[in-house]
Each structure stands twice: as C-alpha cells, then as structure tokens.
Write an enzyme that holds these catalytic residues in place. Structure first.
Site, PDB file in Angstrom:
ATOM      1  N   GLY A  34       0.804  -1.301   0.103  1.00 27.80           N
ATOM      2  CA  GLY A  34       0.028   0.052  -0.093  1.00 27.80           C
ATOM      3  C   GLY A  34       0.751   1.221  -0.110  1.00 27.80           C
ATOM      4  O   GLY A  34       0.094   2.488  -0.026  1.00 27.80           O
ATOM      5  N   GLY A  55      26.434   4.612 -12.192  1.00 29.46           N
ATOM      6  CA  GLY A  55      26.511   6.123 -12.283  1.00 29.46           C
ATOM      7  C   GLY A  55      27.512   6.565 -11.080  1.00 29.46           C
ATOM      8  O   GLY A  55      27.395   7.867 -10.384  1.00 29.46           O
ATOM      9  N   HIS A  56      28.004   5.610 -10.092  1.00 39.40           N
ATOM     10  CA  HIS A  56      28.543   5.936  -8.818  1.00 39.40           C
ATOM     11  C   HIS A  56      29.684   5.245  -8.584  1.00 39.40           C
ATOM     12  O   HIS A  56      30.318   4.133  -9.189  1.00 39.40           O
ATOM     13  CB  HIS A  56      27.565   5.214  -7.725  1.00 39.40           C
ATOM     14  CG  HIS A  56      25.960   5.737  -7.808  1.00 39.40           C
ATOM     15  ND1 HIS A  56      25.731   6.807  -7.027  1.00 39.40           N
ATOM     16  CD2 HIS A  56      24.890   5.175  -8.473  1.00 39.40           C
ATOM     17  CE1 HIS A  56      24.235   6.741  -7.584  1.00 39.40           C
ATOM     18  NE2 HIS A  56      23.983   5.768  -8.223  1.00 39.40           N
ATOM     19  N   HIS A  80      16.561  12.007  -6.001  1.00 37.14           N
ATOM     20  CA  HIS A  80      17.068  13.379  -5.558  1.00 37.14           C
ATOM     21  C   HIS A  80      16.038  14.481  -5.693  1.00 37.14           C
ATOM     22  O   HIS A  80      16.107  15.396  -5.031  1.00 37.14           O
ATOM     23  CB  HIS A  80      18.324  13.859  -6.256  1.00 37.14           C
ATOM     24  CG  HIS A  80      19.357  13.108  -5.892  1.00 37.14           C
ATOM     25  ND1 HIS A  80      20.524  13.264  -4.973  1.00 37.14           N
ATOM     26  CD2 HIS A  80      19.873  11.588  -5.967  1.00 37.14           C
ATOM     27  CE1 HIS A  80      21.351  12.461  -4.770  1.00 37.14           C
ATOM     28  NE2 HIS A  80      20.973  11.059  -5.555  1.00 37.14           N
ATOM     29  N   ASP A  87      29.175  10.214  -1.919  1.00 40.34           N
ATOM     30  CA  ASP A  87      28.385   9.252  -2.414  1.00 40.34           C
ATOM     31  C   ASP A  87      29.029   7.855  -2.036  1.00 40.34           C
ATOM     32  O   ASP A  87      30.290   7.707  -2.502  1.00 40.34           O
ATOM     33  CB  ASP A  87      28.392   9.426  -4.057  1.00 40.34           C
ATOM     34  CG  ASP A  87      27.537   8.423  -4.602  1.00 40.34           C
ATOM     35  OD1 ASP A  87      26.768   7.508  -4.021  1.00 40.34           O
ATOM     36  OD2 ASP A  87      27.450   8.234  -5.968  1.00 40.34           O
ATOM     37  N   ASP A 116      25.537  12.416  -6.677  1.00 38.69           N
ATOM     38  CA  ASP A 116      26.023  11.262  -7.119  1.00 38.69           C
ATOM     39  C   ASP A 116      27.018  11.503  -8.294  1.00 38.69           C
ATOM     40  O   ASP A 116      26.989  12.576  -8.988  1.00 38.69           O
ATOM     41  CB  ASP A 116      24.937  10.632  -7.792  1.00 38.69           C
ATOM     42  CG  ASP A 116      23.672  10.025  -6.964  1.00 38.69           C
ATOM     43  OD1 ASP A 116      23.818  10.061  -5.700  1.00 38.69           O
ATOM     44  OD2 ASP A 116      22.692   9.418  -7.529  1.00 38.69           O
ATOM     45  N   HIS A 165      17.352  12.725 -10.945  1.00 41.53           N
ATOM     46  CA  HIS A 165      17.087  11.339 -10.497  1.00 41.53           C
ATOM     47  C   HIS A 165      16.128  11.406  -9.482  1.00 41.53           C
ATOM     48  O   HIS A 165      15.986  12.398  -8.595  1.00 41.53           O
ATOM     49  CB  HIS A 165      18.323  10.463 -10.347  1.00 41.53           C
ATOM     50  CG  HIS A 165      18.882  10.281 -11.735  1.00 41.53           C
ATOM     51  ND1 HIS A 165      20.241   9.638 -11.438  1.00 41.53           N
ATOM     52  CD2 HIS A 165      18.728  10.042 -12.689  1.00 41.53           C
ATOM     53  CE1 HIS A 165      20.713   9.298 -12.724  1.00 41.53           C
ATOM     54  NE2 HIS A 165      19.951   9.513 -13.448  1.00 41.53           N
TER      55      HIS A 165
END
Length: 463
Positions: free
Chosen positions: A82, A401-402, A112, A229, A198, A109
């Site tokens: 829920g 991407g990190h 964020h 990050d 990031d 993203h």
C-alpha cells in the site's frame, strides 16, 4: 493510511514518512558544550539517504540560516504493502521554515527530486536552485501535482556563486548518468563542506561534464569536510567508463536480427542518447515508450542536451510497418514493474509491440535492491517468448553512475578534506566507504558514519 483523491479522480500515491531519530551527536573540537554557543556551530544532518539507497536529503544549519541539498524519494520494500514511495522526514524543520535560505538539487534522478512536490509546500516553498535541465524535469513533474503551489525555481550554472544567508555556495560538474549533474561547495563560517551528489570518475564518454581541474583545486582550499556518495562503495576497483558501454550497445544493435527492445530508467538521459546514436549508425528507427521517458527526452532536446537526427524517432504504432531489423524500442520497465512497458510487452498486453522469436531484449540498468524477484519474473516471461535476453551481468550494457572504491580513494586525494562523512547508501555501504578511505591513508578518527537524523557539529573556532 487513507488514500487521498487526486484532482482528476485517481488515487494519489501514499507517502510513508521515515522515523526521525534522536541519536547522539558527533562533535569536533571541544567536547564541552560551554565552549561555543549554538550560533557558532555548523550543524549537518542527513535527513534521508543514509541507512538506505534513495530519498536523499541533507540539511546544513548555522545560526538562523539553513540550506537543504536534494529532496528525493525511495521506493518501498516488499513488506510495505500500500506504500508507493517514501520521502525524508522533515519534522526537525518544523518551526524553522522561515530560516531556510534555499534548496539545492544536484541532479534530476527521482531519489534526489522525488520528494519535492510533497515537502516543498510544508517548508513554505523556499527558493530552489539547480541546473536548467533539472529545472525542466522538476517543473514537468510538478504538473502531476496540481494541488501544490508553483515552485520558486532558479536555474544555475556550475560557475555561479550563491549567497544564502551565512553560506556561500559554489558548484562543480560531475560525471553521472544524467547531464548537468553537479557537486556542491558550501563555504560556511566554520570551513568548507563539499557535497559530491551522485558521481563517478569518467573523463571520457559521460554526458555530464566532469570538471576535474576544479575538483582538484579544492585540495588547495583546506576543505573541512567531504560528504561523498557511497552507493557503490562496497565494490572494489573503478566504475566502468561510458565509452565501453557505447561500444557494447553498438555491437548488440549491429548484430541483432530482429527487433531490439531496450529497457532502462526514464531519467537515464545519457543512456538513452547512447542507444539512439547506436540505432542511427545502424539505420534503425526508434520508438520511445513511457510517458516520463518521452517527456525527459523532449526537455533534453529543447535545452540542447540530446542530439537526435530528423526522422529517427517514430510513433510506436509505426514499428509493424517496417522490417524488424530496422526498428528499436527504448522503454521503461527494466525493474520489472507490473504496469511498466516491458512487463506489458512480455504479457502480450501492449497494443503495438509484439515479440517474435529471435527479437533482442536488453536490460540496460542494474537491479534496485528489493526488485530482484520482479526482474527475474519479467526475464523468465521474455525467455518463454523465445527472445534473446541480454542484461548487465551477461555483458557490460550498464555502467553504474556511482564511484567504486578506487574512485573514492582518488576523490579523497584530490579534495584532501580533514573529515569524511560517507553519505548515500545502506549503513554497510557507509562503513565500506570508511574502510576504503582508511586503506587510502585517511585518519579513521576523522571519519563520521552517521544515521539519518544524527547531527554532526563543527565548532567555529576549534575543528
């Protein structure tokens, strides 16, 4: 929890608030409260994004001045029926709304920006600063929340400087999977705090502009603390460069015999650009499926962050009029979402896209923790259709991407902070980031691994 009716009669998502924690405070300098008044201390608190991957948000406070960095959401675990998504808890800001000088968003993203429609009205809608592309995506998303007041949006570039109360804010470009991603430099009365947002280290191939020299110059500025990050801090080595992904996508599309259907995140504009360029090189037309993905592409094109040749994009209903080896579909649903495009294709529920044996399906995104079962389900269904399924564990079709451990060590060496505050990740990720820093020569006494809601204080005179 009751569901609120939306303006068009549909249900609005249920938002679950995290529990605010009153946990011990990290203090630097003196351990005596009497040495400095609260007004002489910088307070840093992560409101979301530590202890989990998602709902990123950080608060910095000095005297009567507050700035916020990012305002994201997180998707629920399987044991949260829920609940559509979770946003940061902002109860610590109650009564302090007038002190918020600005909100800074590092990139577009959802982990964020996703909390913005829900939290900004509760904060009296302070000014929000971010890049033009992120502004465009935030504004478009705001149209789905017509009961929210208009946002006070301001577009910035990485060479801009903002004065927000006691804070002087600068920016630097970072490599990530969406253009205009940036880190934040916060000049405070207690010293400089750098927030990476990031990022990964990728000089070539990334659509985001990595301002390497600007980042290295921070090493000459006596940085007090680095908030960095930690999403991929558990992984050794370095993150895969985007140029390798482009080569692999080119090879897949070149060798595919039938239709190509590629699933990825709607906000991965850089990856969508790579796919479209590869299709153009092989003479394939491209249909884009997914409302958010089409919106993001249109915004990126309008602002000059995507280049698409005239005639490349076609309506989805046109794909059946062309030979299968001359079409490709870029769509959402790589996380196995029940109603997303990829699952509807697999279940024969899409009105125009039908799979034939030998068609190629590519999952060009890593699996979000918690989505493993749903992703496996859609893969199994696609295999039953005779499709050739390719995912990142079989072939490098997704570069995260990190930053990974060696990248993190390098950014520490570039910036040379006195203190390290790992952010953005499960608690084990934050600890792994700390271990990587120690292996790279960082003083373990100067590493703060904090929970959401834990306050880190820096004295003005002694830190």
């Amino acid at each position: 929890m009751r569901r609120k009716r939306g303006p068009m009669g549909g249900d609005l998502p249920v938002v679950r608030m995290s529990t605010f924690k009153n946990v011990p405070t990290h203090k630097t300098g003196s351990d005596k409260d009497t040495l400095a008044n609260d007004g002489d201390r910088l307070r840093i608190m992560v409101l979301g994004g530590n202890e989990e991957v998602g709902r990123n948000m950080t608060m910095m406070e000095y005297g009567n001045d507050i700035i916020l960095i990012d305002m994201g959401l997180m998707f629920p675990d399987a044991d949260m029926p829920g609940v559509d998504y979770i946003v940061p808890n902002i109860s610590c800001l109650k009564g302090k709304e007038k002190n918020i000088r600005g909100v800074i968003i590092t990139h577009a993203h959802y982990d964020h920006i996703g909390g913005i429609p829900h939290l900004m009205p509760r904060l009296n809608n302070p000014p929000l600063f971010t890049t033009d592309l992120t502004c465009g995506i935030i504004q478009k998303r705001q149209e789905d929340h017509r009961d929210s007041p208009p946002l006070n949006l301001h577009a910035v570039k990485t060479d801009d400087v903002l004065q927000l109360g006691s804070f002087t804010v600068e920016f630097f470009g970072v490599a990530h999977s969406i253009p205009t991603s940036m880190g934040v430099i916060v000049n405070t009365p207690c010293g400089i705090v750098v927030h990476t947002g990031d990022f990964k280290l990728d000089i070539e191939g990334s659509q985001s502009v990595q301002e390497t020299e600007k980042i290295k110059k921070l090493g000459e500025r006596n940085v007090l603390a680095l908030m960095a990050d930690s999403t991929n801090a558990s992984k050794p080595g370095r993150q895969l460069p985007e140029i390798e992904i482009q080569h692999n996508i080119d090879e897949i599309i070149k060798n595919a015999k039938g239709k190509v259907v590629i699933g990825t995140f709607a906000s991965m504009i850089g990856r969508v650009q790579q796919i479209i360029k590869a299709c153009e090189r092989q003479g394939r037309k491209v249909a884009v499926e997914g409302f958010s993905m089409r919106s993001n592409i249109a915004i990126a094109q309008q602002l000059g962050y995507m280049e698409i040749m005239k005639g490349t994009l076609i309506e989805t209903k046109e794909i059946n009029r062309l030979p299968p080896d001359k079409v490709a579909v870029v769509c959402t649903g790589a996380q196995g979402e029940e109603k997303a495009v990829l699952m509807r294709i697999a279940n024969h529920e899409h009105p125009f896209i039908h799979l034939d044996p030998g068609d190629t399906i590519v999952f060009s995104s890593s699996v979000i923790p918690g989505n493993e079962r749903s992703v496996q389900r859609v893969k199994d269904t696609l295999y039953r259709e005779g499709a050739n399924v390719i995912h990142y564990q079989m072939m490098d079709v997704h570069a995260g991407g990190h930053a990974q451990q060696e990248d993190l060590k390098e950014i520490h060496q570039w910036i040379k902070p006195k203190y390290l505050i790992p952010i953005e990740g499960n608690y084990s990720f934050l600890c792994d980031h700390g271990k990587a820093a120690i292996a790279g020569g960082f003083d373990p006494k100067n590493i703060f691994v904090a929970d959401n809601g834990q306050i880190i204080e820096f004295d003005k005179e002694r830190n």
